[in-house]
Design an enzyme around this catalytic site. Structure first.
Site, mmCIF file in Angstrom:
data_model
loop_
_atom_site.group_PDB
_atom_site.id
_atom_site.type_symbol
_atom_site.label_atom_id
_atom_site.label_comp_id
_atom_site.label_asym_id
_atom_site.label_seq_id
_atom_site.Cartn_x
_atom_site.Cartn_y
_atom_site.Cartn_z
ATOM 1 N N PHE A 1 7.045 4.764 16.430
ATOM 2 C CA PHE A 1 6.694 4.729 14.874
ATOM 3 C C PHE A 1 5.215 5.475 14.756
ATOM 4 N N GLY A 2 5.337 6.402 14.003
ATOM 5 C CA GLY A 2 3.903 7.203 13.877
ATOM 6 C C GLY A 2 3.397 7.339 12.739
ATOM 7 N N GLU B 1 -3.468 8.079 12.730
ATOM 8 C CA GLU B 1 -3.781 9.415 13.169
ATOM 9 C C GLU B 1 -5.245 9.242 13.588
ATOM 10 N N ILE C 1 0.343 5.172 19.617
ATOM 11 C CA ILE C 1 1.675 5.205 19.269
ATOM 12 C C ILE C 1 2.366 4.378 20.451
ATOM 13 N N GLU D 1 -1.328 -3.144 13.657
ATOM 14 C CA GLU D 1 -0.464 -3.742 12.474
ATOM 15 C C GLU D 1 -1.481 -4.223 11.222
HETATM 16 P P1 TGC Z 1 -2.345 0.705 -2.066
HETATM 17 O O1 TGC Z 1 -2.702 1.587 -2.987
HETATM 18 O O2 TGC Z 1 -2.585 -0.685 -1.958
HETATM 19 O O3 TGC Z 1 -0.499 0.875 -1.834
HETATM 20 C C1 TGC Z 1 0.088 2.046 -1.779
HETATM 21 C C2 TGC Z 1 1.531 1.808 -2.325
HETATM 22 O O4 TGC Z 1 2.124 0.924 -1.230
HETATM 23 C C3 TGC Z 1 2.549 -0.208 -2.027
HETATM 24 N N1 TGC Z 1 2.406 -1.236 -1.247
HETATM 25 C C4 TGC Z 1 3.223 -1.807 -0.317
HETATM 26 N N2 TGC Z 1 4.585 -1.787 -0.536
HETATM 27 C C5 TGC Z 1 5.480 -2.388 0.338
HETATM 28 N N3 TGC Z 1 5.156 -3.184 1.088
HETATM 29 C C6 TGC Z 1 3.460 -3.531 1.286
HETATM 30 N N4 TGC Z 1 3.134 -4.433 2.217
HETATM 31 C C7 TGC Z 1 2.794 -2.808 0.459
HETATM 32 N N5 TGC Z 1 1.471 -2.616 0.083
HETATM 33 C C8 TGC Z 1 1.007 -1.869 -0.655
HETATM 34 C C9 TGC Z 1 1.888 -0.147 -3.388
HETATM 35 O O5 TGC Z 1 2.264 -1.052 -4.235
HETATM 36 C C10 TGC Z 1 1.530 1.275 -3.636
HETATM 37 O O6 TGC Z 1 2.712 1.496 -4.217
HETATM 38 P P2 TGC Z 1 2.875 2.682 -5.336
HETATM 39 O O7 TGC Z 1 4.080 2.972 -5.841
HETATM 40 O O8 TGC Z 1 1.799 2.139 -6.430
HETATM 41 O O9 TGC Z 1 2.275 3.966 -4.637
HETATM 42 O O10 TGC Z 1 -2.454 1.431 -0.528
HETATM 43 P P3 TGC Z 1 -4.073 1.785 0.057
HETATM 44 O O11 TGC Z 1 -4.042 2.929 0.457
HETATM 45 O O12 TGC Z 1 -5.423 1.044 -0.742
HETATM 46 O O13 TGC Z 1 -4.072 0.908 1.574
HETATM 47 C C11 TGC Z 1 -3.859 -0.507 1.414
HETATM 48 C C12 TGC Z 1 -3.936 -0.982 2.894
HETATM 49 C C13 TGC Z 1 -5.245 -0.855 3.314
HETATM 50 C C14 TGC Z 1 -3.782 -2.510 2.658
HETATM 51 C C15 TGC Z 1 -2.917 -0.588 4.009
HETATM 52 O O14 TGC Z 1 -3.227 0.923 4.045
HETATM 53 C C16 TGC Z 1 -2.970 -0.826 5.198
HETATM 54 O O15 TGC Z 1 -2.244 -1.913 5.296
HETATM 55 N N6 TGC Z 1 -3.592 -0.483 6.256
HETATM 56 C C17 TGC Z 1 -3.641 -0.724 7.604
HETATM 57 C C18 TGC Z 1 -2.978 0.160 8.316
HETATM 58 C C19 TGC Z 1 -1.838 -0.262 9.242
HETATM 59 O O16 TGC Z 1 -1.686 -1.544 9.523
HETATM 60 N N7 TGC Z 1 -1.301 0.505 10.187
HETATM 61 C C20 TGC Z 1 -0.446 -0.059 11.268
HETATM 62 C C21 TGC Z 1 0.172 1.351 12.124
HETATM 63 S S1 TGC Z 1 1.643 0.813 12.872
HETATM 64 C C22 TGC Z 1 0.975 -0.412 14.106
HETATM 65 O O17 TGC Z 1 -0.018 -0.611 14.348
HETATM 66 C C23 TGC Z 1 2.292 -0.656 15.052
HETATM 67 S S2 TGC Z 1 1.401 -1.392 16.523
HETATM 68 C C24 TGC Z 1 3.217 -1.883 16.864
HETATM 69 C C25 TGC Z 1 3.304 -2.773 17.957
HETATM 70 O O18 TGC Z 1 3.047 -2.141 19.189
HETATM 71 O O19 TGC Z 1 3.604 -3.897 18.183
HETATM 72 P P1 FAD Z 2 -10.346 1.963 12.083
HETATM 73 O O1 FAD Z 2 -9.409 1.919 10.876
HETATM 74 O O2 FAD Z 2 -11.251 2.999 12.439
HETATM 75 O O3 FAD Z 2 -11.390 0.501 12.059
HETATM 76 C C1 FAD Z 2 -12.483 0.307 12.806
HETATM 77 C C2 FAD Z 2 -13.000 -0.775 12.323
HETATM 78 O O4 FAD Z 2 -13.426 -0.796 10.863
HETATM 79 C C3 FAD Z 2 -12.280 -1.947 12.266
HETATM 80 O O5 FAD Z 2 -12.872 -3.280 12.728
HETATM 81 C C4 FAD Z 2 -11.693 -2.273 10.832
HETATM 82 O O6 FAD Z 2 -11.367 -3.677 10.384
HETATM 83 C C5 FAD Z 2 -12.948 -1.773 10.032
HETATM 84 N N1 FAD Z 2 -12.468 -1.191 8.735
HETATM 85 C C6 FAD Z 2 -11.847 -0.245 8.407
HETATM 86 N N2 FAD Z 2 -11.698 -0.111 7.199
HETATM 87 C C7 FAD Z 2 -12.507 -1.186 6.574
HETATM 88 C C8 FAD Z 2 -12.777 -1.406 5.284
HETATM 89 N N3 FAD Z 2 -12.097 -1.040 4.133
HETATM 90 N N4 FAD Z 2 -13.326 -2.838 5.014
HETATM 91 C C9 FAD Z 2 -13.872 -3.488 6.132
HETATM 92 N N5 FAD Z 2 -13.665 -2.990 7.512
HETATM 93 C C10 FAD Z 2 -13.081 -1.792 7.701
HETATM 94 N N6 FAD Z 2 -0.297 2.801 15.063
HETATM 95 C C11 FAD Z 2 1.047 3.493 14.948
HETATM 96 O O7 FAD Z 2 0.996 4.214 13.758
HETATM 97 N N7 FAD Z 2 1.849 2.986 15.559
HETATM 98 C C12 FAD Z 2 2.058 2.223 16.850
HETATM 99 O O8 FAD Z 2 2.997 2.042 17.354
HETATM 100 C C13 FAD Z 2 0.901 1.915 17.184
HETATM 101 N N8 FAD Z 2 0.647 1.229 18.183
HETATM 102 C C14 FAD Z 2 -0.568 0.576 18.579
HETATM 103 C C15 FAD Z 2 -0.628 0.315 19.926
HETATM 104 C C16 FAD Z 2 -2.005 -0.342 20.543
HETATM 105 C C17 FAD Z 2 -2.252 -0.669 22.002
HETATM 106 C C18 FAD Z 2 -3.114 -0.205 19.460
HETATM 107 C C19 FAD Z 2 -4.465 -0.545 20.047
HETATM 108 C C20 FAD Z 2 -3.066 0.545 18.404
HETATM 109 C C21 FAD Z 2 -1.850 0.817 17.926
HETATM 110 N N9 FAD Z 2 -1.579 1.555 16.755
HETATM 111 C C22 FAD Z 2 -0.379 2.067 16.428
HETATM 112 C C23 FAD Z 2 -2.726 1.803 15.882
HETATM 113 C C24 FAD Z 2 -3.386 0.756 14.897
HETATM 114 O O9 FAD Z 2 -2.519 0.661 14.101
HETATM 115 C C25 FAD Z 2 -4.759 1.181 14.598
HETATM 116 O O10 FAD Z 2 -5.421 1.162 15.636
HETATM 117 C C26 FAD Z 2 -5.484 0.205 13.483
HETATM 118 O O11 FAD Z 2 -4.607 0.598 12.349
HETATM 119 C C27 FAD Z 2 -6.748 0.344 13.186
HETATM 120 O O12 FAD Z 2 -7.052 1.732 13.051
HETATM 121 P P2 FAD Z 2 -8.288 2.460 13.844
HETATM 122 O O13 FAD Z 2 -8.003 1.957 15.437
HETATM 123 O O14 FAD Z 2 -8.420 3.776 13.605
HETATM 124 O O15 FAD Z 2 -9.434 1.527 13.494
#
Ligand code: TGC
Ligand code: FAD
Length: 392
Positions: free
Chosen positions: A136-137, A140, A170, A371
């Site tokens: 899942f990408g 960035e 990823i 996540e």
């Molecule tokens: P924001 O303006 O709040 O929301 C944009 C649009 O999304 C809707 N929405 C949701 N919809 C469904 N489920 C949710 N949980 C939702 N949260 C928000 C929202 O209503 C809006 O919709 P619309 O129609 O108005 O456009 O967005 P924002 O840009 O202010 O960001 C909010 C924030 C910071 C909470 C969000 O960007 C976030 O959760 N950031 C964290 C990024 C993250 O979790 N990345 C994970 C990457 S994948 C990964 O890490 C896999 S690891 C897997 C593994 O190895 O197990």
């Molecule tokens: P940044 O966003 O640069 O954050 C750095 C620090 O700043 C953090 O402490 C954060 O909490 C803080 N920060 C950022 N914004 C704010 C704010 N607004 N207020 C206060 N503090 C803030 N991603 C995928 O898409 N797919 C995957 O499969 C996936 N797998 C992963 C596997 C591993 C082992 C790891 C380590 C990461 C993976 N990720 C994946 C990426 C992961 O989701 C990101 O690392 C995560 O979302 C945080 O992004 P970042 O590392 O760029 O940190």
């Protein structure tokens, strides 16, 4: 690694709230982890190598798409079952759970929810059986916590799309057969696309030298003008809400999974404290050690009930994203604290690979970041209770 003597703590008889089917699923997963994962996982982590030989077994215990309907190869189980499976797997290793959550929640879920009937028929049964593995990408190089700023983009070329950009961190990328990739179209709207290994211009270099999640393969996704067939676009939903819906499912699984890691650390520390003698007494007789152990079982029990209730709400279709954030944040921090305290109870032995604790502790440093980081989930709760976003 020493023999697996895991004893799952259930201080408040949560088992009484599970159905017979839940318990059967749990016992099968627990038994498989003990037989197939515990004996090999320490070596895999030390060598930083994902143990591909377990893919088949993961598929057999329902770790790939347990909640996906049977007509698409899934197990058609409820959300509590999905959580229980994630908990048992993470009891073994967070990296193995990562592979299972990515496959289930971040690859199968979007294809099931947003894909066409053809896409579902083509990919889901093979993903459920482990014949195909996915990644899942979203993240960035310049956009982690703020994926809305993503730069990966695709252009409509008439009979196909052209995808360019890069993703990193990823999970599963180095060996995945397909990637669900989030990119912006020419109007800046986010869409999901299915990218297949072998497409010209698509590469997946591995990320090395991790101290955490070493038994999971992590890498990049590089798109150098990759030609994507039009039928690979996920048409059911666009906008950031689409990947965030997938994250809700994965974060829910992590909330359960982290408890598994905590239970394993607690079980090891309790046993060790009763066996290890210093000053002519088992160290479990000292009040300081009892305080640590008593606080651990209290925190595990609270997390078990929070998460079970979240599962019930999810099965009723009532769980909110903010509730999922709270459970992910609470449980991962709880597990990391327990891993650190357990490590201390084992003294020097705690730093060795003879016990699982240090591996769990290092793994959880990734789990607390991916996540959505610990900070981001706190701000999601803050936004939910105040109605004010700290992100804008
Ligand atoms: P924001 O303006 O709040 O929301 C944009 C649009 O999304 C809707 N929405 C949701 N919809 C469904 N489920 C949710 N949980 C939702 N949260 C928000 C929202 O209503 C809006 O919709 P619309 O129609 O108005 O456009 O967005 P924002 O840009 O202010 O960001 C909010 C924030 C910071 C909470 C969000 O960007 C976030 O959760 N950031 C964290 C990024 C993250 O979790 N990345 C994970 C990457 S994948 C990964 O890490 C896999 S690891 C897997 C593994 O190895 O197990
Ligand atoms: P940044 O966003 O640069 O954050 C750095 C620090 O700043 C953090 O402490 C954060 O909490 C803080 N920060 C950022 N914004 C704010 C704010 N607004 N207020 C206060 N503090 C803030 N991603 C995928 O898409 N797919 C995957 O499969 C996936 N797998 C992963 C596997 C591993 C082992 C790891 C380590 C990461 C993976 N990720 C994946 C990426 C992961 O989701 C990101 O690392 C995560 O979302 C945080 O992004 P970042 O590392 O760029 O940190």
């Amino acid at each position: 690694m020493a023999q697996d003597l895991y004893q799952a703590p259930d201080y408040f008889h949560l088992d009484d709230l599970l159905t017979d089917e839940h318990k059967l699923i749990r016992d099968a997963a627990r038994e498989w982890i003990k037989r197939e994962v515990t004996p090999i996982i320490e070596d895999a982590a030390q060598k930083a190598k994902f143990p591909k030989q377990i893919i088949n077994g993961l598929a057999k215990i329902g770790a790939f798409g347990s909640f996906i309907p049977e007509e698409y190869g899934g197990s058609g189980l409820d959300q509590i079952s999905y959580g229980i499976i994630m908990q048992e797997i993470e009891r073994g290793d967070s990296g193995v759970r990562s592979t299972a959550s990515v496959q289930s929640s971040l690859v199968m879920y979007p294809i099931w929810k947003f894909g066409s009937e053809e896409q579902k028929q083509k990919y889901l049964p093979k993903l459920a059986s482990g014949e195909l593995m996915g990644c899942f990408g979203l993240t960035e190089p310049n956009h982690g916590s703020n994926p809305s700023g993503m730069e990966t983009k695709f252009k409509d070329m008439g009979d196909h799309y052209l995808l360019s950009g890069a993703k990193l961190w990823i999970s599963n990328s180095p060996f995945a057969d397909i990637a669900v990739v989030w990119a912006k179209n020419e109007k800046g709207r986010i869409h999901g696309l299915i990218v297949e290994r072998g497409m010209k211009g698509f590469s997946t270099p591995e990320t090395h030298h991790k101290w955490s999640l070493r038994a999971s393969a992590t890498g990049e996704l590089i798109f150098d003008n990759v030609k994507i067939p039009k039928e690979n676009l996920l048409l059911g939903k666009s906008g950031l809400g689409a990947p965030l819906m997938c994250l809700d499912s994965a974060r829910y699984g992590i909330a359960w999974g982290a408890i598994g890691a905590a239970m394993d650390c607690y079980s090891t520390a309790l046993r060790y404290a009763k066996e290890r003698t210093q000053f002519d007494k088992p160290i479990a007789a000292f009040q300081l050690q009892q305080k640590k152990l008593a606080e651990m079982i209290t925190e595990i029990t609270k997390a078990q009930f929070l998460t079970w209730r979240l599962g019930v709400l999810r099965d009723e279709g009532k769980a909110t994203s903010a509730q999922i954030s709270m459970a992910k944040r609470n449980n991962v921090e709880m597990a990391l604290n327990i891993a650190r305290e357990s490590r201390q109870i084992l003294g020097a032995m705690g730093i060795t690979g003879d016990y699982s604790i240090m591996r769990h502790m290092m793994n959880l440093e990734s789990v607390i970041t991916y996540e959505g980081t610990h900070d981001i989930h706190l701000l999601i709760t803050g936004m939910d209770i105040t109605g004010i976003s700290a992100f804008i």
